[in-house]
Design an enzyme around this catalytic site. Sequence first.
Site, PDB file in Angstrom:
ATOM      1  N   SER A  54      15.636 -25.017  13.623  1.00 14.11           N
ATOM      2  CA  SER A  54      15.881 -26.441  13.386  1.00 14.11           C
ATOM      3  C   SER A  54      17.257 -26.672  12.769  1.00 14.11           C
ATOM      4  CB  SER A  54      14.844 -27.016  12.420  1.00 14.11           C
ATOM      5  OG  SER A  54      13.603 -27.054  13.030  1.00 14.11           O
ATOM      6  N   TYR A  61       5.848 -27.574  20.531  1.00 10.44           N
ATOM      7  CA  TYR A  61       6.763 -27.352  21.647  1.00 10.44           C
ATOM      8  C   TYR A  61       6.220 -27.999  22.917  1.00 10.44           C
ATOM      9  CZ  TYR A  61       9.310 -23.726  19.090  1.00 10.44           C
ATOM     10  OH  TYR A  61      10.075 -23.042  18.186  1.00 10.44           O
TER      11      TYR A  61
HETATM   12  P1  NAD Z   1      13.017 -27.080  21.925  1.00  7.36           P
HETATM   13  O1  NAD Z   1      14.396 -26.649  21.560  1.00  7.36           O
HETATM   14  O2  NAD Z   1      12.027 -26.075  22.363  1.00  7.36           O
HETATM   15  O3  NAD Z   1      13.149 -28.167  23.120  1.00  7.36           O
HETATM   16  C1  NAD Z   1      13.994 -29.282  23.020  1.00  7.36           C
HETATM   17  C2  NAD Z   1      13.311 -30.511  23.584  1.00  7.36           C
HETATM   18  O4  NAD Z   1      13.206 -30.400  25.000  1.00  7.36           O
HETATM   19  C3  NAD Z   1      11.873 -30.730  23.080  1.00  7.36           C
HETATM   20  O5  NAD Z   1      11.797 -31.995  22.457  1.00  7.36           O
HETATM   21  C4  NAD Z   1      11.031 -30.656  24.354  1.00  7.36           C
HETATM   22  O6  NAD Z   1       9.913 -31.529  24.314  1.00  7.36           O
HETATM   23  C5  NAD Z   1      12.023 -31.064  25.404  1.00  7.36           C
HETATM   24  N1  NAD Z   1      11.668 -30.686  26.784  1.00  7.36           N
HETATM   25  C6  NAD Z   1      11.100 -29.546  27.248  1.00  7.36           C
HETATM   26  N2  NAD Z   1      10.943 -29.607  28.586  1.00  7.36           N
HETATM   27  C7  NAD Z   1      11.457 -30.791  28.998  1.00  7.36           C
HETATM   28  C8  NAD Z   1      11.598 -31.419  30.260  1.00  7.36           C
HETATM   29  N3  NAD Z   1      11.167 -30.851  31.387  1.00  7.36           N
HETATM   30  N4  NAD Z   1      12.161 -32.661  30.301  1.00  7.36           N
HETATM   31  C9  NAD Z   1      12.585 -33.286  29.154  1.00  7.36           C
HETATM   32  N5  NAD Z   1      12.478 -32.726  27.926  1.00  7.36           N
HETATM   33  C10 NAD Z   1      11.922 -31.490  27.848  1.00  7.36           C
HETATM   34  O7  NAD Z   1      12.357 -27.946  20.798  1.00  7.36           O
HETATM   35  P2  NAD Z   1      12.759 -28.159  19.258  1.00  7.36           P
HETATM   36  O8  NAD Z   1      13.798 -29.202  19.193  1.00  7.36           O
HETATM   37  O9  NAD Z   1      13.090 -26.852  18.623  1.00  7.36           O
HETATM   38  O10 NAD Z   1      11.404 -28.690  18.625  1.00  7.36           O
HETATM   39  C11 NAD Z   1      10.459 -29.440  19.294  1.00  7.36           C
HETATM   40  C12 NAD Z   1       9.525 -30.091  18.284  1.00  7.36           C
HETATM   41  O11 NAD Z   1       8.897 -29.098  17.458  1.00  7.36           O
HETATM   42  C13 NAD Z   1      10.213 -30.995  17.274  1.00  7.36           C
HETATM   43  O12 NAD Z   1      10.547 -32.243  17.718  1.00  7.36           O
HETATM   44  C14 NAD Z   1       9.156 -31.036  16.179  1.00  7.36           C
HETATM   45  O13 NAD Z   1       8.137 -31.959  16.491  1.00  7.36           O
HETATM   46  C15 NAD Z   1       8.596 -29.651  16.223  1.00  7.36           C
HETATM   47  N6  NAD Z   1       9.160 -28.880  15.116  1.00  7.36           N
HETATM   48  C16 NAD Z   1       8.357 -28.627  14.035  1.00  7.36           C
HETATM   49  C17 NAD Z   1       8.884 -27.891  12.982  1.00  7.36           C
HETATM   50  C18 NAD Z   1       8.019 -27.607  11.783  1.00  7.36           C
HETATM   51  O14 NAD Z   1       7.046 -28.291  11.593  1.00  7.36           O
HETATM   52  N7  NAD Z   1       8.372 -26.594  10.967  1.00  7.36           N
HETATM   53  C19 NAD Z   1      10.181 -27.410  13.003  1.00  7.36           C
HETATM   54  C20 NAD Z   1      10.975 -27.705  14.117  1.00  7.36           C
HETATM   55  C21 NAD Z   1      10.440 -28.419  15.174  1.00  7.36           C
END
Ligand code: NAD
Length: 379
Positions: free
Chosen positions: A133, A228
Site C-alpha cells: 500500500s 483483491y
Molecule cells: P491491486 O494492486 O491488486 O489492484 C489494483 C486495482 O485493480 C484493484 O482496485 C482491483 O480491483 C483493480 N482491478 C483488477 N482487475 C481489474 C479489471 N479487470 N478492470 C478494472 N480494475 C481491475 O490492488 P490494491 O490497490 O493493492 O488493493 C486493492 C484493495 O485491497 C484496496 O482498495 C483495499 O480495499 C484492500 N486493501 C486492504 C488493506 C488492508 O486492509 N491492510 C491494505 C491494502 C489494500
Amino acid sequence: MKVAVLRETNPNESRVGLVPEGVKFLAKKEIQVVVEKDAGLAAGFLDSMYEAEGATIAPDAASAVAGADIIAKILPPAVEEVGTLAKGHILICSLQPSANLEVVKALKDAGVTTMALDLMPRISRAQTMDILSSQATVAGYKAVLLGANAIGKFLPMLTTAAGTIRPAKTLVLGAGVAGLQALATFRRLGARMEAFDVRPAVKEQVESLGAKFLEMELSADMEDEGGYAKELSKDQHEKELELIAGSVKDADVVITTAQIPGRKAPILITRAMVESMMPGSAIVDLAAETGGNCELTKAGETVVHNGVQILGPVNLPASMPFHASQMFSKNLVTFVLEMRNKEGNLDLNWENEVLDGVCVTFQNEVRHGPTKEALGAAS
Ligand code: NAD
C-alpha cells in the site's frame, strides 16, 4: 535488540529500508541501530543524520550485520549476498518469493528467518505495516506526474488573456491504492477524471475524489477475502473492454493499475483502443511489471504508437526515494515492534497472523511461499 540497515546493492534501487526518524523511534524502545555506510545517501539521508538520532555507522555490510538480530533492507539480497547473513538473523525486506526462488533457497539453507513485508495480510490491523500500500501510494502519485509531463497540454482549466484552455480529460483504470492516489493527484492538478474498477465497492471512493465512475453491471462479490479483485469471465471482460473503449478515445492521460494477485495483469487497452486515441495523449501503465494493462506496453520502455506514448515504468517508488523510504521505514518499524512481546523481547509467536503470514523461511524450513518442488527446480 539491534537492527542493521544495509545499503542496497542493486544499481536501480535508491531507497533505504530505515530512515533516521525510524532510528529515533526505535531508540525510544531501546532498540539500537547500525547503518552500513552511505545506505541512505541515494534517498537523501546522510550518515550524519542517522548518527544524530543515535545510530552507529559500519564501514561495510559484514560489519553492520555482526552482532545484529534484525537486518533491514528494501530488496531481497542477491544470492551471493546471503553469505553475509548467519543462522538466526531475521531479515525484513520485500521478497516476491515465487519470483526469487534461488534467494529463498539460499536464505533457507543459511537458516535465516525471512520476513517478506510484501506478504502482509490485508487486515486493518496490518495496514501500518503494508509496504504494497505505501509504495503503491508513491507509484500512483508519480504516474500522474509522468503522464502530465508526457502530454503537450495543461491539465487544469485556465482562463488567460491568451484564451481559455479546457481541462485535460484523464482516465484511471483500477481504483485500488495506486489508482485512488492517482485520482487525488489529478484532482489537485485540476484535470477532469473518469475511473473504472471491477470492485463496485470503490464507486463511492472514486466519486468522493470528484471523478466520474464508469459503471457496468457486475455482481457484488468481485472481491476475495483479502480485498483483491477476482478475474472477470470472458463475457464480462468483453463488456468491460467496450465500456473502456468509449472513454479512452478522448482521454489525454490514462493511468492503468489493474492487477489480479498471482496472475498476469488483465488487458484493458487493446491496440485498436490506442489507435482510437488522439496523437499526443499518453498511457502510464503501472501494471507493466506483471505483463501490462495495455496490449502495447513494454516494461521499462516508452512505446510510441500513432503518436500515443505508452509508458511502462518499473519500480516507480525508487524514483521518489525520500518519501518512499520514509513510508517503507514506518511500515518496517511497526513490524519490528510487532515481533516483540510485552517485556520488549523478540518473540516469534506464530499464532500472530501478521508474523505467520509474512514468514517465508525459518530454521532451515520454508514456512510460506514456494513449495519444495519449486525450490528443488531452482537449485
Ligand atoms: P491491486 O494492486 O491488486 O489492484 C489494483 C486495482 O485493480 C484493484 O482496485 C482491483 O480491483 C483493480 N482491478 C483488477 N482487475 C481489474 C479489471 N479487470 N478492470 C478494472 N480494475 C481491475 O490492488 P490494491 O490497490 O493493492 O488493493 C486493492 C484493495 O485491497 C484496496 O482498495 C483495499 O480495499 C484492500 N486493501 C486492504 C488493506 C488492508 O486492509 N491492510 C491494505 C491494502 C489494500
